[in-house]
Write a protein that holds these residues in place. Structure first.
Motif, short mmCIF file in Angstrom:
data_model
loop_
_atom_site.label_atom_id
_atom_site.label_comp_id
_atom_site.label_asym_id
_atom_site.label_seq_id
_atom_site.Cartn_x
_atom_site.Cartn_y
_atom_site.Cartn_z
N MET A 1 -4.61 5.40 18.12
CA MET A 1 -5.02 5.80 16.79
C MET A 1 -3.81 6.35 16.05
SD MET A 1 -8.12 8.27 15.44
CE MET A 1 -7.96 9.49 16.69
N SER A 2 -3.77 6.11 14.76
CA SER A 2 -2.64 6.59 13.96
C SER A 2 -2.77 8.08 13.68
CB SER A 2 -2.59 5.81 12.65
OG SER A 2 -3.77 6.02 11.91
N GLU A 3 -1.67 8.64 13.22
CA GLU A 3 -1.63 10.06 12.88
C GLU A 3 -2.59 10.34 11.71
OE1 GLU A 3 1.54 13.19 10.96
OE2 GLU A 3 2.29 11.37 11.90
N LEU A 4 -3.32 11.44 11.80
CA LEU A 4 -4.24 11.81 10.73
C LEU A 4 -3.50 12.57 9.64
CD1 LEU A 4 -7.32 13.03 12.81
CD2 LEU A 4 -6.96 10.79 11.75
N PRO A 46 -9.11 1.88 6.70
CA PRO A 46 -9.30 1.42 8.07
C PRO A 46 -10.70 1.75 8.60
CG PRO A 46 -7.24 2.61 7.86
CD PRO A 46 -7.99 2.82 6.58
N ALA A 47 -11.25 0.85 9.39
CA ALA A 47 -12.61 1.04 9.92
C ALA A 47 -12.75 2.34 10.68
CB ALA A 47 -12.97 -0.14 10.82
N GLU A 48 -11.69 2.77 11.37
CA GLU A 48 -11.76 4.02 12.14
C GLU A 48 -12.03 5.22 11.24
OE1 GLU A 48 -7.17 5.41 12.66
OE2 GLU A 48 -7.77 3.60 13.73
N ASP A 49 -11.59 5.17 9.98
CA ASP A 49 -11.82 6.28 9.05
C ASP A 49 -13.25 6.31 8.52
OD1 ASP A 49 -9.23 7.19 9.30
OD2 ASP A 49 -8.51 6.01 7.61
N LEU A 50 -13.94 5.21 8.61
CA LEU A 50 -15.32 5.15 8.14
C LEU A 50 -16.30 5.70 9.18
CD1 LEU A 50 -15.22 1.64 6.47
CD2 LEU A 50 -14.96 3.86 5.37
N LYS A 51 -15.82 5.89 10.41
CA LYS A 51 -16.68 6.36 11.50
C LYS A 51 -16.56 7.86 11.72
CE LYS A 51 -16.22 1.99 13.88
NZ LYS A 51 -15.61 1.29 15.01
N LYS A 52 -15.55 8.51 11.18
CA LYS A 52 -15.30 9.94 11.44
C LYS A 52 -16.07 10.80 10.48
CE LYS A 52 -10.81 9.04 13.27
NZ LYS A 52 -9.44 8.95 13.03
#
Length: 52
Positions: A1-4, A46-52
């Protein structure tokens, strides 16, 4: 995962309340609601940001 990264913006108390209520109705966090709205507007989220 990339840096937040942290992003801040200011809205009125009324705007904050409306966002909070809409997020609660949809079972989302305010961050998820905002990320989904940006994605719906065509911003490449990014899809990962839509899940958090």
């Amino acid at each position: 995962m990339s840096e937040l990264k942290h992003t801040s913006f200011y809205i009125s108390a009324e705007g904050h309340k409306a966002l909070r209520l809409e997020a609660i109705k949809r079972g989302l966090s305010m961050s998820q609601l905002i990320a989904r709205a940006l994605a719906d507007a065509g911003v490449d989220i990014p899809a990962e940001d839509l899940k958090k």
